[in-house]
Design an enzyme around this catalytic site. Structure first.
Site, mmCIF file in Angstrom:
data_model
loop_
_atom_site.group_PDB
_atom_site.id
_atom_site.type_symbol
_atom_site.label_atom_id
_atom_site.label_comp_id
_atom_site.label_asym_id
_atom_site.label_seq_id
_atom_site.Cartn_x
_atom_site.Cartn_y
_atom_site.Cartn_z
ATOM 1 N N ARG A 109 28.503 42.214 31.567
ATOM 2 C CA ARG A 109 27.708 42.753 30.446
ATOM 3 C C ARG A 109 27.228 41.633 29.517
ATOM 4 N NH1 ARG A 109 28.450 46.470 33.343
ATOM 5 N NH2 ARG A 109 28.607 48.661 32.729
ATOM 6 N N GLU B 213 29.925 47.020 22.970
ATOM 7 C CA GLU B 213 29.047 46.706 24.094
ATOM 8 C C GLU B 213 27.578 46.758 23.679
ATOM 9 O OE1 GLU B 213 27.260 47.367 28.143
ATOM 10 O OE2 GLU B 213 27.403 48.889 26.603
ATOM 11 N N SER C 270 28.870 53.217 27.272
ATOM 12 C CA SER C 270 30.172 52.641 26.878
ATOM 13 C C SER C 270 29.992 51.930 25.547
ATOM 14 C CB SER C 270 30.627 51.596 27.894
ATOM 15 O OG SER C 270 30.801 52.168 29.155
HETATM 16 N N1 EPU Z 1 39.714 56.188 32.049
HETATM 17 C C1 EPU Z 1 40.670 56.953 31.447
HETATM 18 N N2 EPU Z 1 40.305 57.675 30.353
HETATM 19 C C2 EPU Z 1 39.045 57.671 29.850
HETATM 20 C C3 EPU Z 1 38.069 56.886 30.468
HETATM 21 C C4 EPU Z 1 38.416 56.134 31.577
HETATM 22 O O1 EPU Z 1 41.820 56.969 31.863
HETATM 23 O O2 EPU Z 1 38.815 58.382 28.857
HETATM 24 C C5 EPU Z 1 40.085 55.420 33.254
HETATM 25 C C6 EPU Z 1 39.401 56.019 34.507
HETATM 26 O O3 EPU Z 1 40.114 57.064 35.030
HETATM 27 C C7 EPU Z 1 39.366 54.806 35.423
HETATM 28 C C8 EPU Z 1 39.176 53.638 34.465
HETATM 29 O O4 EPU Z 1 39.593 54.093 33.179
HETATM 30 O O5 EPU Z 1 40.572 54.645 36.084
HETATM 31 C C9 EPU Z 1 37.745 53.158 34.419
HETATM 32 O O6 EPU Z 1 36.898 54.229 34.022
HETATM 33 P P1 EPU Z 1 35.394 54.365 34.579
HETATM 34 O O7 EPU Z 1 35.378 54.303 36.056
HETATM 35 O O8 EPU Z 1 34.765 55.535 33.942
HETATM 36 O O9 EPU Z 1 34.701 53.030 34.114
HETATM 37 P P2 EPU Z 1 34.709 52.244 32.719
HETATM 38 O O10 EPU Z 1 35.380 50.934 32.961
HETATM 39 O O11 EPU Z 1 35.211 53.051 31.601
HETATM 40 C C10 EPU Z 1 32.514 50.988 33.319
HETATM 41 C C11 EPU Z 1 31.207 50.690 32.685
HETATM 42 C C12 EPU Z 1 30.308 51.910 32.762
HETATM 43 C C13 EPU Z 1 30.130 52.318 34.216
HETATM 44 C C14 EPU Z 1 31.502 52.588 34.806
HETATM 45 C C15 EPU Z 1 31.467 52.922 36.283
HETATM 46 C C16 EPU Z 1 31.710 49.032 30.962
HETATM 47 C C17 EPU Z 1 31.798 48.748 29.506
HETATM 48 N N3 EPU Z 1 31.386 50.278 31.294
HETATM 49 O O12 EPU Z 1 33.155 51.979 32.525
HETATM 50 O O13 EPU Z 1 29.042 51.546 32.268
HETATM 51 O O14 EPU Z 1 29.319 53.469 34.343
HETATM 52 O O15 EPU Z 1 32.339 51.417 34.652
HETATM 53 O O16 EPU Z 1 31.161 51.774 36.973
HETATM 54 O O17 EPU Z 1 31.912 48.150 31.775
HETATM 55 C C18 EPU Z 1 27.862 51.399 30.197
HETATM 56 O O18 EPU Z 1 27.939 50.177 30.307
HETATM 57 O O19 EPU Z 1 27.270 51.934 29.225
HETATM 58 C C19 EPU Z 1 28.485 52.229 31.197
HETATM 59 C C20 EPU Z 1 28.533 53.559 31.084
#
Ligand code: EPU
Length: 341
Positions: free
Chosen positions: A163, A333, A237
């Site tokens: 990012r 972010e 995010s």
């Molecule tokens: N999780 C929880 N609780 C929550 C949210 C997430 O336990 O409330 C856990 C999920 O179960 C999973 C882990 O955290 O095990 C990661 O969650 P997720 O796959 O949703 O991905 P993220 O790391 O929260 C990132 C990106 C997203 C992208 C997703 C999927 C960043 C800052 N965000 O989110 O991108 O869609 O991975 O690849 O890196 C964005 O940048 O705006 C964005 C939405």
């Protein structure tokens, strides 16, 4: 050539997906790259805006907003296996991904439905479900305000990270991105390692998904977990996943073995901030109309009438709680535009 459209004292709420109340002194709508050479002169500070999905206005903007509406898309086969896709920065990212899938050009399926414009993609090296723009980006075309000329920057010149890019850091404000070029494959090789995506594909019995099936699965995941900005204002995010040294991660994982984590840049470890925030009970938490999204704790939302003051309090509460519990600092972010910026 058509002169640019210039408006004064403009409401910014409809131009940013978080929709906080704010106004800009001036707005210029840029539709053709040639217009850059004859912009109405100004001493005001400049801020470039695409679809506004990664910029949050924490107050009025005392300068000029340049709304990047530079359009266009061109496909040029490079060899039997790949084609080059050029797209204007003002195109909508999701529409571009769909067009590529329709034309049999592959590599972007996992990046479907990411809100925002094409020009915003290299700013923060957008990524989702195991794929990042840097996997397919060839170069970025940009107007250099310092020299008043158009440049082509190779992918390596863009210093893309998690990012992150030079457009956000060392060269913030120096360039206006006018377009990008990507190299896409003719043959489809699905990228399905990301845990939640792999699970969803298995659940749908898609061991060999077609490009459309893969994109549809990603869209279902996103619809399920992330709010649609057209219905509930948000900027995706709100915090980056923190990347920490291995020793720090080891200690944290001893205490919180369920904390999801991935390898980060430079042998460091990326931690799931959403998990950390959820565990502290923040899902659905609100300060006024600013809240933590009910279904995903990494996303902050504006339930309608949130103010910058509400959002500030919410951000501070979340960051303090995370620092206290895990000793980790969360970085926003999206770009937060402060009034005294
Ligand atoms: N999780 C929880 N609780 C929550 C949210 C997430 O336990 O409330 C856990 C999920 O179960 C999973 C882990 O955290 O095990 C990661 O969650 P997720 O796959 O949703 O991905 P993220 O790391 O929260 C990132 C990106 C997203 C992208 C997703 C999927 C960043 C800052 N965000 O989110 O991108 O869609 O991975 O690849 O890196 C964005 O940048 O705006 C964005 C939405």
């Amino acid at each position: 050539m058509k002169p640019v459209t210039l408006r004064r004292d403009v409401d910014l709420a409809p131009l940013s997906t978080f929709r906080l109340p704010a106004r800009a002194r001036e707005l210029v709508i840029l539709e053709h790259p040639e217009q850059l050479e004859s912009l109405p002169p100004t001493d005001l500070p400049l801020l470039v805006l695409g679809d506004g999905s990664n910029t949050v206005f924490m107050g009025d903007w005392p300068g000029r907003i340049l709304l990047n509406r530079l359009g266009g898309m061109r496909v040029e086969p490079l060899d039997d296996n790949t084609s080059r896709v050029d797209a204007g920065a003002g195109e909508n990212w999701h529409r571009l991904v769909r067009t590529c899938i329709d034309r049999g050009l592959h590599g972007l399926e996992n990046l479907v439905m990411i809100p925002g414009s094409v020009g915003a993609a290299p700013m923060q090296n957008i990524g989702a479900y195991g794929v990042e723009l840097s996997d397919v980006l060839e170069s970025v075309r940009a107007w250099d305000w310092q020299t008043a000329e158009m440049l082509e920057l190779s992918r390596d010149d863009c210093a893309l990270g998690y990012r992150d890019s030079r457009f956000k850091t060392t060269d913030r404000g120096r360039f206006l991105i006018t377009g990008i070029s990507m190299r896409l494959d003719h043959e489809f090789r699905p990228r399905a390692d990301y845990q939640s995506l792999a699970r969803a594909l298995t659940h749908r019995r898609l061991s060999k998904p077609t490009p459309r099936q893969l994109a549809a699965t990603v869209m279902r995941l996103r619809r399920h977990r992330l709010p649609d900005p057209a219905r509930l204002a948000n900027a995706g995010s709100f915090f980056k996943n923190p990347v920490v040294e291995t020793a720090v991660a080891r200690d944290l994982l001893k205490e919180f073995p369920a904390l999801p984590h991935w390898p980060g840049d430079n042998q460091r470890v990326k931690l799931a901030a959403g998990w950390m925030i959820e565990r502290l009970g923040f899902r659905g938490y609100r300060i006024g109309d600013a809240g933590v999204y009910q279904h995903h704790a990494l996303v902050l939302v504006n339930h309608g009438q949130a103010t910058a003051a509400d959002l500030k309090v919410l951000i501070d509460k979340v960051r303090q709680a995370i620092r206290r519990e895990y000793g980790v600092t969360l970085e926003p972010e999206p770009l937060l535009i402060e009034p005294d910026f």
